[in-house]
Motif scaffolding. Sequence first.
Motif, short mmCIF file in Angstrom:
data_model
loop_
_atom_site.label_atom_id
_atom_site.label_comp_id
_atom_site.label_asym_id
_atom_site.label_seq_id
_atom_site.Cartn_x
_atom_site.Cartn_y
_atom_site.Cartn_z
N ASN A 148 0.82 -1.22 0.00
CA ASN A 148 0.00 0.00 0.00
C ASN A 148 0.85 1.27 0.00
OD1 ASN A 148 -2.44 -1.41 -0.05
ND2 ASN A 148 -2.46 -1.60 2.21
N TYR A 149 2.10 1.20 -0.49
CA TYR A 149 2.91 2.40 -0.64
C TYR A 149 2.29 3.27 -1.72
CZ TYR A 149 6.85 0.89 2.28
OH TYR A 149 7.64 0.51 3.34
N GLY A 150 2.03 4.53 -1.42
CA GLY A 150 1.47 5.47 -2.38
C GLY A 150 -0.01 5.27 -2.66
N ASN A 151 -0.69 4.46 -1.87
CA ASN A 151 -2.10 4.18 -2.10
C ASN A 151 -2.96 5.38 -1.68
OD1 ASN A 151 -4.48 2.88 -2.68
ND2 ASN A 151 -4.52 1.68 -0.76
N GLY A 152 -3.78 5.87 -2.56
CA GLY A 152 -4.69 6.97 -2.27
C GLY A 152 -4.10 8.35 -2.54
N TYR A 153 -2.92 8.43 -3.04
CA TYR A 153 -2.32 9.74 -3.30
C TYR A 153 -2.96 10.38 -4.52
CZ TYR A 153 0.99 13.29 -4.83
OH TYR A 153 1.54 14.47 -5.26
N ASN A 154 -3.19 11.69 -4.49
CA ASN A 154 -3.67 12.46 -5.64
C ASN A 154 -2.90 13.78 -5.70
OD1 ASN A 154 -5.18 14.59 -4.05
ND2 ASN A 154 -6.31 12.76 -3.39
N LYS A 155 -3.00 14.47 -6.79
CA LYS A 155 -2.20 15.66 -7.03
C LYS A 155 -2.97 16.96 -6.78
CE LYS A 155 0.56 13.31 -10.55
NZ LYS A 155 1.04 13.33 -11.95
N MET A 156 -4.06 16.88 -6.09
CA MET A 156 -4.88 18.07 -5.86
C MET A 156 -4.32 18.88 -4.69
SD MET A 156 -8.77 16.74 -6.55
CE MET A 156 -8.72 15.57 -5.20
N HIS A 157 -4.89 20.09 -4.54
CA HIS A 157 -4.49 20.99 -3.46
C HIS A 157 -4.83 20.37 -2.12
CE1 HIS A 157 -4.49 24.64 -0.93
NE2 HIS A 157 -3.59 25.10 -1.82
#
Length: 593
Positions: free
Chosen positions: A563-572
Amino acid sequence: MAERPESPLPCTSTPKSECPICKLFFPIKTIEAHVNECLEESENICAKEVAVPNPIVSQEKPAPPKRVFGIFNSPSSAAKRVCRDVPSNPPKSPAPAPAPAPSLTVPASSVVEIFEDNSNGTEDGEQQQQQQQQEDKNGMSSNETVPEPQSPAARPEVTASWPAESNKPLAERVRPDNIEDYVGQEQVMGRNAILRKLFDSGSIPSMVLWGPPGCGKTTLAHIIANRCKQNSNSMRFVSLSATSAGVNDVKEAVKVAKNESRFKRRTILFLDEIHRFNKLQQDIFLPHVESGTITLIGATTENPSFSLNSALLSRCRVIVLEKHTVESMMSILVRALPQYRAKLVTDCDNNNIPIYGKSPLEPRLLISEETVRWLAETCDGDARIGLNSLQLALSVNAPTVKDAPPKIISLEDVREGLKKSHLLYDRKGDQHYDLISALHKSIRASDDNAALYWVTRMIMSGEDPRYVCRRMIRMASEDIGMADTNALQVATTTLTAVQTVGWPEADCIIAHCAVYLARAPKSREVYEAFKECRAGIENWKGPMPSVPLHLRNAPTKLMKQLNYGNGYNKMHKDESGLTYMPEGLEDLRYFSE
């Protein structure tokens, strides 16, 4: 006369006897006749010596001067000189003559006359003896006339315009011997100062004199040494320099000090340039200063906090000496003028020279007050430089003609030859850090005048211009920061320009950058936030918090499965719904809203 044998040894075949006059052996039958002939021959030789005068004495030549010898002088050299008139190889007589009888007359050339010296001293006798030895070396005969020394009236008059000790620096000649003549350092040696009271009472403590060159450290030690000479029964002064002395010299001084302490005699050890001893060598003073065997006085131009042993500093009092003021320098320079028969005048030119009359006290030089003040202002508070500059000005402009009227030395006469050639600065010492600190604080306070002054003083003192540029890059980020992001670009470009153009063409570029940074708006928000964040990390207790899983990188399949990086997004951050601080620190704020 019977024929003489070839060998004086008697022959065993014929009995022989020795003649009592010529000491030769003859047959017994002829010995009596031979003795009579020897007696007649000796009488004839003696008669000739008495009748014939000495040809050297009979010549009309002045007799050699009689030497006068003191009671303690040896007459051997004089006797040797007088006896030179006697031929070294006298003519051989047909037969060896017996020793002369006491009644015979001795030739005049062989007489040695010795007179008693009735003078009070032996200086004249020693000079004559030295002159006689020199003549003996040169092979002079006794009938040569010894040149008489030139009388003082015949000697050419020396019209030197400087003192006899002109090879001695003026700063050393006018060094005071008494504390009353000490000029400057009122905060230390004033009438009400603690050190002055201790000095007057004779209780001189162990101390370290710290100050710039020419501020009076060596002069103060000289005054203490003079005080020790006046009280030689109870005080003793030893002077060493760390530039030439070593630990063995200190050990020898301490050894003598221990012996002197048995007779209630105190030893004061002065060590000039004490900072040249490393901290290991400085340990040699600790037990002896602690026990009172010696009283240590050290002189240094370096900061004792960095150059001296902390254990030694705890046993010595640090006395801080400052640069001389212009007024104290004026007093020092005016006091040195009589060394060159110079006099200070206030307002005077070559057309208006004061009349002093023909007297021994008439000055030979007149120096204007503005000239002395200019020397006091350009020596940067260094009395040694000021006095040496004054010595050069007086020596160069001194009159060379006897009985010439006093010459006036104006400011224009010395301005070109004695320009200000240095500024007190040490690229590795206190001046280096003090000046850059002053520049930084001036830019931070938006004082463009002070910023220009300090940066100009640094580059004129010989500071590396690249160092100044690197520090201004730091100032652009620390003190200006987000208020003017252009400042960082200006400072970085300044460093590049200095490296490209070189020195001295880059001096204006550095001044341009310093003034820009001083006038730019200031913001220390980033720097203060950085310090707070750093303090929080340094003072964190326990293991450091881990990085949240959604912020970790997942370059491999295994990491994605974890689950490394799971749920990351590029929004503010306000829209992503994620937290970017470690767990437990979500509400921590370094910046104010």
